[in-house]
Design a protein around this motif. Sequence first.
Motif, short mmCIF file in Angstrom:
data_model
loop_
_atom_site.label_atom_id
_atom_site.label_comp_id
_atom_site.label_asym_id
_atom_site.label_seq_id
_atom_site.Cartn_x
_atom_site.Cartn_y
_atom_site.Cartn_z
N ARG A 1 0.85 -1.12 0.04
CA ARG A 1 -0.11 -0.03 -0.06
C ARG A 1 0.91 1.35 -0.12
NH1 ARG A 1 -3.62 -0.38 4.84
NH2 ARG A 1 -1.67 -0.48 5.89
N PHE A 2 0.37 2.41 -0.35
CA PHE A 2 1.27 3.59 -0.87
C PHE A 2 0.45 4.80 -0.61
CE2 PHE A 2 0.54 5.56 -4.88
CZ PHE A 2 0.19 4.33 -5.34
N ALA A 3 1.04 5.74 -0.15
CA ALA A 3 0.19 7.27 0.03
C ALA A 3 0.74 8.08 -0.95
CB ALA A 3 0.53 7.69 1.32
N LEU A 4 -0.19 8.76 -1.46
CA LEU A 4 0.09 10.26 -2.58
C LEU A 4 0.44 11.37 -1.97
CD1 LEU A 4 0.50 10.81 -5.73
CD2 LEU A 4 -2.03 11.52 -5.35
N VAL A 5 1.60 12.09 -2.04
CA VAL A 5 1.60 13.57 -1.52
C VAL A 5 1.63 14.50 -2.51
CG1 VAL A 5 2.89 14.71 0.32
CG2 VAL A 5 3.29 12.22 0.31
N GLY A 6 0.60 15.19 -2.50
CA GLY A 6 0.41 16.36 -3.59
C GLY A 6 -0.75 15.68 -4.64
N ALA A 7 -1.95 16.05 -4.44
CA ALA A 7 -2.83 15.74 -5.47
C ALA A 7 -3.19 16.57 -6.24
CB ALA A 7 -4.21 15.20 -4.56
N GLY A 8 -2.06 17.20 -7.12
CA GLY A 8 -2.39 17.88 -8.06
C GLY A 8 -2.43 17.20 -9.59
N ARG A 9 -2.03 17.90 -10.54
CA ARG A 9 -2.20 17.35 -11.93
C ARG A 9 -1.51 16.13 -11.90
NH1 ARG A 9 -0.65 23.01 -14.50
NH2 ARG A 9 0.53 22.82 -12.49
N LEU A 10 -0.33 16.03 -11.80
CA LEU A 10 0.37 14.80 -11.79
C LEU A 10 -0.31 13.57 -11.00
CD1 LEU A 10 2.63 13.16 -13.39
CD2 LEU A 10 4.46 14.01 -11.77
N GLY A 11 -0.43 13.95 -9.59
CA GLY A 11 -0.51 13.11 -8.64
C GLY A 11 -2.09 12.61 -9.01
N GLN A 12 -2.97 13.35 -9.51
CA GLN A 12 -4.17 12.70 -10.16
C GLN A 12 -4.17 11.94 -11.15
OE1 GLN A 12 -7.19 12.97 -8.86
NE2 GLN A 12 -7.23 14.51 -7.26
N ALA B 1 -1.92 -1.89 -10.39
CA ALA B 1 -2.52 -2.89 -9.75
C ALA B 1 -1.72 -4.18 -10.30
CB ALA B 1 -4.06 -3.08 -9.95
N LYS B 2 -1.02 -4.13 -11.61
CA LYS B 2 -0.27 -5.27 -12.03
C LYS B 2 1.07 -5.44 -11.02
CE LYS B 2 -0.98 -4.55 -16.92
NZ LYS B 2 -0.42 -4.05 -18.00
N MET B 3 1.36 -4.54 -10.72
CA MET B 3 2.55 -4.56 -9.65
C MET B 3 2.25 -4.64 -8.25
SD MET B 3 5.27 -4.48 -11.70
CE MET B 3 5.74 -4.11 -13.56
N ASN B 4 0.91 -4.99 -8.19
CA ASN B 4 0.18 -5.03 -6.66
C ASN B 4 0.48 -4.11 -5.73
OD1 ASN B 4 -1.03 -7.18 -5.84
ND2 ASN B 4 0.76 -8.60 -5.96
N PHE B 5 0.74 -2.64 -6.21
CA PHE B 5 0.53 -1.49 -5.47
C PHE B 5 -0.53 -0.83 -5.36
CE2 PHE B 5 5.21 -1.94 -5.68
CZ PHE B 5 5.67 -1.09 -4.44
N GLU B 6 -1.15 -0.35 -4.33
CA GLU B 6 -2.40 0.15 -3.98
C GLU B 6 -2.31 1.57 -3.31
OE1 GLU B 6 -6.77 -1.13 -1.96
OE2 GLU B 6 -4.88 -2.22 -1.24
N LEU B 7 -2.99 2.33 -4.07
CA LEU B 7 -2.99 3.70 -3.27
C LEU B 7 -4.28 3.70 -2.35
CD1 LEU B 7 -2.42 6.73 -3.30
CD2 LEU B 7 -3.99 7.19 -5.05
#
Length: 209
Positions: A86-97, A106-112
């Motif tokens: 699981r991971f967190a996003l820091v900065g939900a702007g254009r790139l973050g979104q 999800a193919k790499m098994n990473f979940e926001l």
Amino acid sequence: MSNENSIPSATLSRLATLYQALLDARSRDVECLNSAQIGALIGIPAAQVRKDLSSLGEGGVPGVGYRVTDLILGIARCLKIDKKRRFALVGAGRLGQALASYTGLAKMNFELVMAFDNDPAKIGKHAGDALIEPVAEMPARLKQEGIKVIVLTVPASAAQATADAAISGGARWVLNFTPAILQVPRNCIVRDVSFTNEFAVLAHYMEEG
Ligand code: NAD
């Protein structure tokens, strides 16, 4: 953090590329591939394929090649993407979104699972499936949820301070999309990602003809 005993990062990158190509091959019902066919999938020589695959203990069967499902499992184990992270996003702007809404992770098994921003207008909205929370609460929230991976998409001027705050909340692995060069403790790993730099590299090759 020392990587002395681990597989070189160039090999890991090739394995990640190969992993995606093999998922695609499996979806087309391909069962076996030899090293030349695998090399052709990702544009590397057969000898390099054999070397990379032997580093993870996968040997092909003479006359048959490698079983695609075995390779997928072997590479997933080697890259350690055989379990959910699981991971967190820091900065939900254009790139973050854009990153948050990309389903391919999800193919790499990473979940926001969480997102943080300092803009009151964004807090309470979503980035992908994650609720955007106030960045002031990030250290406590990361600690509470045991999240140790962050993706940094804040302006460069806010990068070090937000990375420091995340690290104080227990983060240890940072995917840094900002142009800032981050200073982190020795037990943390930062991977800098820049597709903008790739344009500069492309421009250089264009001049060479
Ligand atoms: P943006 O302005 O759209 O988004 C930045 C977000 O960060 C905003 O939502 C803003 O409210 C938030 N923010 C600002 N200060 C903050 C803080 N202290 N704490 C938490 N959130 C904060 O910008 P963008 O276009 O999405 O770019 C984001 C970053 O990505 C920039 O550093 C930019 O240089 C970088 N970038 C990198 C690449 C690349 O190839 N790696 C490509 C594009 C952009």
